[in-house]
Design an enzyme around this catalytic site. Structure first.
Site: not given
Length: 217
Positions: A171, A138
């Site tokens: 997410h 990420e």
């Protein structure tokens, strides 16, 4: 001058996307009675492989922007800000949670977090993804690639907004403000030290602390 994504940035992004979808292919090929195990271990394999590929790509990165072309802070400073970043991220998370609860009316718990905790409780090896591999991937994608790409176009704030919102949406959770705020902290750490290792350290340690606190308290 027209700004284009570098080869390293494109490959890192593709690796991230592939790591998300590879477990789906593994599930399709797995026997019906082993679907859950296929998902868990498929994720462990794909995220671990993806993180290592990105680390190798970063060693010969051709990503060029104001951040990567600036001298990195000394290693001791990178480590220091990485550790300080845990407290900054946790404080930002707490503030964002209060806003979400009292102003936006969102529930305190995160469905995404609960699913992760359940997976770790049943498959402890899954902690590797949450604590190490996912944060590495990420930070390379949302901070080094996306934030870095927009940094010279929109400025730091604009780049942080874009990259942090994308970070939050990925997410697949309703707590957009929460994840975006954390993304801002990691963006600041990256700019502060000009070294992607700083937000990686903070992200890895923060995820580890949060998971362990939720599991044992």
């Amino acid at each position: 001058m027209k700004k284009a994504l570098s080869h390293t940035a494109i490959v890192m992004t593709l690796v991230y996307i592939l790591a998300q979808f590879l477990p789906v292919l593994i599930i399709v090929l797995a026997p019906q009675s082993y679907q859950t195990e296929a998902l868990i271990y498929g994720n462990i394999f794909s995220f671990t492989a993806g993180a290592f590929v990105m680390l190798l790509l970063n060693r010969k990165s051709n990503i060029r922007n104001s951040i990567t072309l600036s001298p990195s802070a000394p290693r001791s400073t990178v480590i220091l800000w990485g550790i300080l970043g845990i407290f900054m991220a946790l404080a930002a998370q707490y503030a964002a949670t209060l806003i979400e609860i009292f102003l936006l009316g969102l529930p305190m718990g995160s469905e995404n977090t609960q699913q992760i905790l359940l997976s770790i409780d049943k498959y402890p090896l899954y902690l590797i993804i949450v604590s190490i591999m996912a944060p590495i991937m990420e930070e390379f994608v949302f901070r080094k690639v996306i934030f870095g790409f927009f940094y010279d176009i929109t400025g730091g704030v604009g780049a942080a907004v874009i990259s942090s919102l994308l970070f939050a949406f990925m997410h697949f959770d309703s707590h957009i403000l929460l994840y975006s705020t954390i993304g801002f902290v990691f963006s600041y750490l990256y700019v502060k030290t000009k070294n992607i290792a700083t937000p990686i350290i903070a992200h890895v340690l923060m995820n580890t602390v949060v998971v362990l606190l939720n599991l044992f308290l």
